[in-house]
Design an enzyme around this catalytic site. Sequence first.
Site, PDB file in Angstrom:
ATOM      1  N   HIS A 173      46.401  36.355  29.540  1.00  0.00           N
ATOM      2  CA  HIS A 173      45.250  37.557  29.494  1.00  0.00           C
ATOM      3  C   HIS A 173      45.720  38.478  28.617  1.00  0.00           C
ATOM      4  O   HIS A 173      46.751  38.646  28.285  1.00  0.00           O
ATOM      5  CB  HIS A 173      45.379  38.018  30.749  1.00  0.00           C
ATOM      6  CG  HIS A 173      44.807  37.463  31.975  1.00  0.00           C
ATOM      7  ND1 HIS A 173      45.646  36.503  32.510  1.00  0.00           N
ATOM      8  CD2 HIS A 173      43.637  37.538  32.747  1.00  0.00           C
ATOM      9  CE1 HIS A 173      44.881  35.672  33.596  1.00  0.00           C
ATOM     10  NE2 HIS A 173      43.704  36.149  33.700  1.00  0.00           N
ATOM     11  N   HIS A 196      33.173  40.587  35.855  1.00  0.00           N
ATOM     12  CA  HIS A 196      34.348  39.662  36.550  1.00  0.00           C
ATOM     13  C   HIS A 196      34.133  39.395  38.045  1.00  0.00           C
ATOM     14  O   HIS A 196      34.772  39.581  38.857  1.00  0.00           O
ATOM     15  CB  HIS A 196      35.600  40.182  36.237  1.00  0.00           C
ATOM     16  CG  HIS A 196      36.847  39.375  36.453  1.00  0.00           C
ATOM     17  ND1 HIS A 196      37.522  38.771  37.652  1.00  0.00           N
ATOM     18  CD2 HIS A 196      37.494  38.682  35.306  1.00  0.00           C
ATOM     19  CE1 HIS A 196      38.443  37.989  37.231  1.00  0.00           C
ATOM     20  NE2 HIS A 196      38.449  37.801  35.838  1.00  0.00           N
ATOM     21  N   ASP A 199      41.932  35.572  28.941  1.00  0.00           N
ATOM     22  CA  ASP A 199      40.798  36.331  29.723  1.00  0.00           C
ATOM     23  C   ASP A 199      40.728  37.751  29.701  1.00  0.00           C
ATOM     24  O   ASP A 199      41.430  38.210  29.616  1.00  0.00           O
ATOM     25  CB  ASP A 199      40.777  35.495  31.015  1.00  0.00           C
ATOM     26  CG  ASP A 199      40.373  34.053  31.071  1.00  0.00           C
ATOM     27  OD1 ASP A 199      40.134  33.790  30.026  1.00  0.00           O
ATOM     28  OD2 ASP A 199      40.177  33.486  32.458  1.00  0.00           O
TER      29      ASP A 199
HETATM   30 ZN   LIG Z   1      39.446  36.618  34.547  1.00  0.00          ZN
END
Ligand SMILES: [Zn+2]
Length: 236
Positions: free
Chosen positions: A182, A96, A41
């Site tokens: 991430h 986001h 992400d």
């Molecule tokens: Zn995120």
Amino acid sequence: MRQKRWLCLLLLPLLALLGARETAMPALAPQPAGYIALTFDDSPNGSVTERLLDGLRERGAHATFFIIGQQIEGQEALLRRMEAEGHQIGNHTFTHRRIDTTGAVGLHELERTEELLCATLGGSGYWVRPPWGFASAETLRETNVPLIHWSLDTEDWSVLDADRVAACVLNGVCDGDIVLLHDSYETSVDAALRVVDELSAHGYVFVTVEELFERMGVTPETGRLYSRPDALRPVK
Ligand SMILES: [Zn+2]
């Protein structure tokens, strides 16, 4: 003498049969122990993402990257590289922003990023990962692609320790899992590559989320939030 000839007559067809079996039935490739989808992400992130892509390419592993729209400018080549190397690209809103509580604003963020992805890569219908995994029944109704949650959360953004993040995956992962990571942190890249090395050695194959659905024989449906291809995440 006669006995010997009989023996030959009996053995020859048997040997021929065995020989034929060997040539007609090549050794079967071992069945994979399972399929795993690593997802990253808040992507893309310059040199960190680049190092991850290098590592995945060396290992023949595929992953899925959920893109923040406002990070695309200046990193278009990285997105094209992801696609060219067989990774899946998804939508993680423009800034986001939560999409479960922001109504039209959140949906607009998804549209904006979808447009940017289309302009950069072509195609359409990029799957969505809601920021923080939050989605509402309304979001699901208004979204015309599958939404992807996860089944294993490494909390890599808070742990920031490659050993612990890798251990979290190695100790907890199952066939069919979607793992949340991430590509913003070097520690997450180190952990991911270590996980690929360890689990590949045990017969696991790393695929995109889309391929995970195919491998598990599940047709993804729009407007549903999946934690795995075979499990939906309940939404209020
Ligand atoms: Zn995120």
